[in-house]
Motif scaffolding. Structure first.
Motif, mmCIF file in Angstrom:
data_model
loop_
_atom_site.group_PDB
_atom_site.id
_atom_site.type_symbol
_atom_site.label_atom_id
_atom_site.label_comp_id
_atom_site.label_asym_id
_atom_site.label_seq_id
_atom_site.Cartn_x
_atom_site.Cartn_y
_atom_site.Cartn_z
ATOM 1 N N UNK A 24 0.831 -1.205 0.000
ATOM 2 C CA UNK A 24 0.000 0.000 0.000
ATOM 3 C C UNK A 24 0.864 1.254 0.000
ATOM 4 N N UNK A 25 1.887 1.288 0.860
ATOM 5 C CA UNK A 25 2.755 2.467 0.907
ATOM 6 C C UNK A 25 3.506 2.671 -0.403
ATOM 7 N N UNK A 26 3.980 1.599 -0.998
ATOM 8 C CA UNK A 26 4.686 1.731 -2.277
ATOM 9 C C UNK A 26 3.747 2.217 -3.376
ATOM 10 N N UNK A 27 2.517 1.716 -3.381
ATOM 11 C CA UNK A 27 1.549 2.144 -4.392
ATOM 12 C C UNK A 27 1.213 3.627 -4.239
ATOM 13 N N UNK A 28 0.998 4.072 -3.009
ATOM 14 C CA UNK A 28 0.696 5.484 -2.772
ATOM 15 C C UNK A 28 1.899 6.344 -3.138
ATOM 16 N N UNK A 29 3.101 5.865 -2.834
ATOM 17 C CA UNK A 29 4.304 6.621 -3.176
ATOM 18 C C UNK A 29 4.459 6.751 -4.694
ATOM 19 N N UNK A 30 4.134 5.703 -5.421
ATOM 20 C CA UNK A 30 4.207 5.772 -6.885
ATOM 21 C C UNK A 30 3.196 6.786 -7.419
ATOM 22 N N UNK A 31 2.017 6.829 -6.811
ATOM 23 C CA UNK A 31 1.012 7.806 -7.233
ATOM 24 C C UNK A 31 1.535 9.226 -6.998
ATOM 25 N N UNK A 32 2.126 9.465 -5.812
ATOM 26 C CA UNK A 32 2.663 10.800 -5.534
ATOM 27 C C UNK A 32 3.832 11.136 -6.453
ATOM 28 N N UNK A 33 4.647 10.146 -6.776
ATOM 29 C CA UNK A 33 5.752 10.371 -7.702
ATOM 30 C C UNK A 33 5.230 10.746 -9.087
ATOM 31 N N UNK A 34 4.182 10.086 -9.520
ATOM 32 C CA UNK A 34 3.572 10.392 -10.813
ATOM 33 C C UNK A 34 2.951 11.789 -10.814
ATOM 34 N N UNK A 35 2.238 12.105 -9.742
ATOM 35 C CA UNK A 35 1.622 13.429 -9.636
ATOM 36 C C UNK A 35 2.699 14.516 -9.640
ATOM 37 N N UNK A 36 3.774 14.280 -8.888
ATOM 38 C CA UNK A 36 4.864 15.252 -8.855
ATOM 39 C C UNK A 36 5.498 15.433 -10.211
ATOM 40 N N UNK A 37 5.704 14.350 -10.927
ATOM 41 C CA UNK A 37 6.285 14.441 -12.264
ATOM 42 C C UNK A 37 5.389 15.191 -13.227
ATOM 43 N N UNK A 38 4.100 14.891 -13.182
ATOM 44 C CA UNK A 38 3.166 15.582 -14.060
ATOM 45 C C UNK A 38 3.074 17.070 -13.724
ATOM 46 N N UNK A 39 3.051 17.383 -12.428
ATOM 47 C CA UNK A 39 3.002 18.795 -12.038
ATOM 48 C C UNK A 39 4.261 19.530 -12.488
ATOM 49 N N UNK A 40 5.394 18.858 -12.369
ATOM 50 C CA UNK A 40 6.653 19.487 -12.768
ATOM 51 C C UNK A 40 6.685 19.727 -14.273
ATOM 52 N N UNK A 41 6.177 18.764 -15.035
ATOM 53 C CA UNK A 41 6.132 18.940 -16.489
ATOM 54 C C UNK A 41 5.164 20.031 -16.906
ATOM 55 N N UNK A 42 4.043 20.143 -16.198
ATOM 56 C CA UNK A 42 3.008 21.112 -16.561
ATOM 57 C C UNK A 42 3.241 22.490 -15.943
ATOM 58 N N UNK A 43 4.269 22.629 -15.110
ATOM 59 C CA UNK A 43 4.481 23.892 -14.392
ATOM 60 C C UNK A 43 4.816 25.042 -15.327
ATOM 61 N N UNK A 44 5.518 24.795 -16.398
ATOM 62 C CA UNK A 44 5.922 25.828 -17.362
ATOM 63 C C UNK A 44 6.636 26.988 -16.680
ATOM 64 N N UNK A 45 7.454 26.665 -15.697
ATOM 65 C CA UNK A 45 8.231 27.696 -15.025
ATOM 66 C C UNK A 45 7.504 28.422 -13.913
ATOM 67 N N UNK A 46 6.254 28.074 -13.627
ATOM 68 C CA UNK A 46 5.507 28.715 -12.543
ATOM 69 C C UNK A 46 6.090 28.253 -11.203
ATOM 70 N N UNK A 47 6.632 29.180 -10.407
ATOM 71 C CA UNK A 47 7.292 28.781 -9.159
ATOM 72 C C UNK A 47 6.355 28.072 -8.166
ATOM 73 N N UNK A 48 5.103 28.472 -8.141
ATOM 74 C CA UNK A 48 4.147 27.843 -7.225
ATOM 75 C C UNK A 48 3.913 26.382 -7.568
ATOM 76 N N UNK A 49 3.752 26.112 -8.848
ATOM 77 C CA UNK A 49 3.528 24.731 -9.291
ATOM 78 C C UNK A 49 4.788 23.878 -9.118
#
Length: 101
Positions: free
Chosen positions: A41-66
């Protein structure tokens, strides 16, 4: 349109179902199962957060908040992976408390 039909023949309707009291036979087996579930369960949740973080970083377009939100998700993923790695230690502590053999 599909129609599902379930046929119950007399042989299957009267099948003898054995009584299952417990799937695990010992306390060690129960604690091992708990360890496996916690780690999964912890590994699965961590993978979800890793994916969310990666997607947010890709979609940030230089926005410091994102970018900061993405870094927070990466940090949460790291904590999740760390806790998943520590799950066997937690089970050992539980074994010591319960007194498993």
């Amino acid at each position: 349109m599909a129609l599902a039909v379930f046929v119950c023949t007399p042989a299957t309707a009267l099948a003898d179902v054995g009584q299952v009291v417990a799937l695990a036979r010992t306390v060690d087996e129960v604690l091992s199962n708990i360890r496996d579930w916690i780690m999964g369960i912890l590994a699965a949740v961590a993978v979800v957060f890793l994916t969310i973080g990666g997607l947010r970083y890709l979609m940030a377009s230089g926005d410091p908040g994102e970018v900061e939100k993405a870094k927070g998700a990466f940090k949460a993923a790291g904590i999740g992976f760390g806790l998943a790695a520590l799950a066997p230690l937690v089970v050992e502590i539980l074994t010591g408390i319960v007194g498993g053999v």
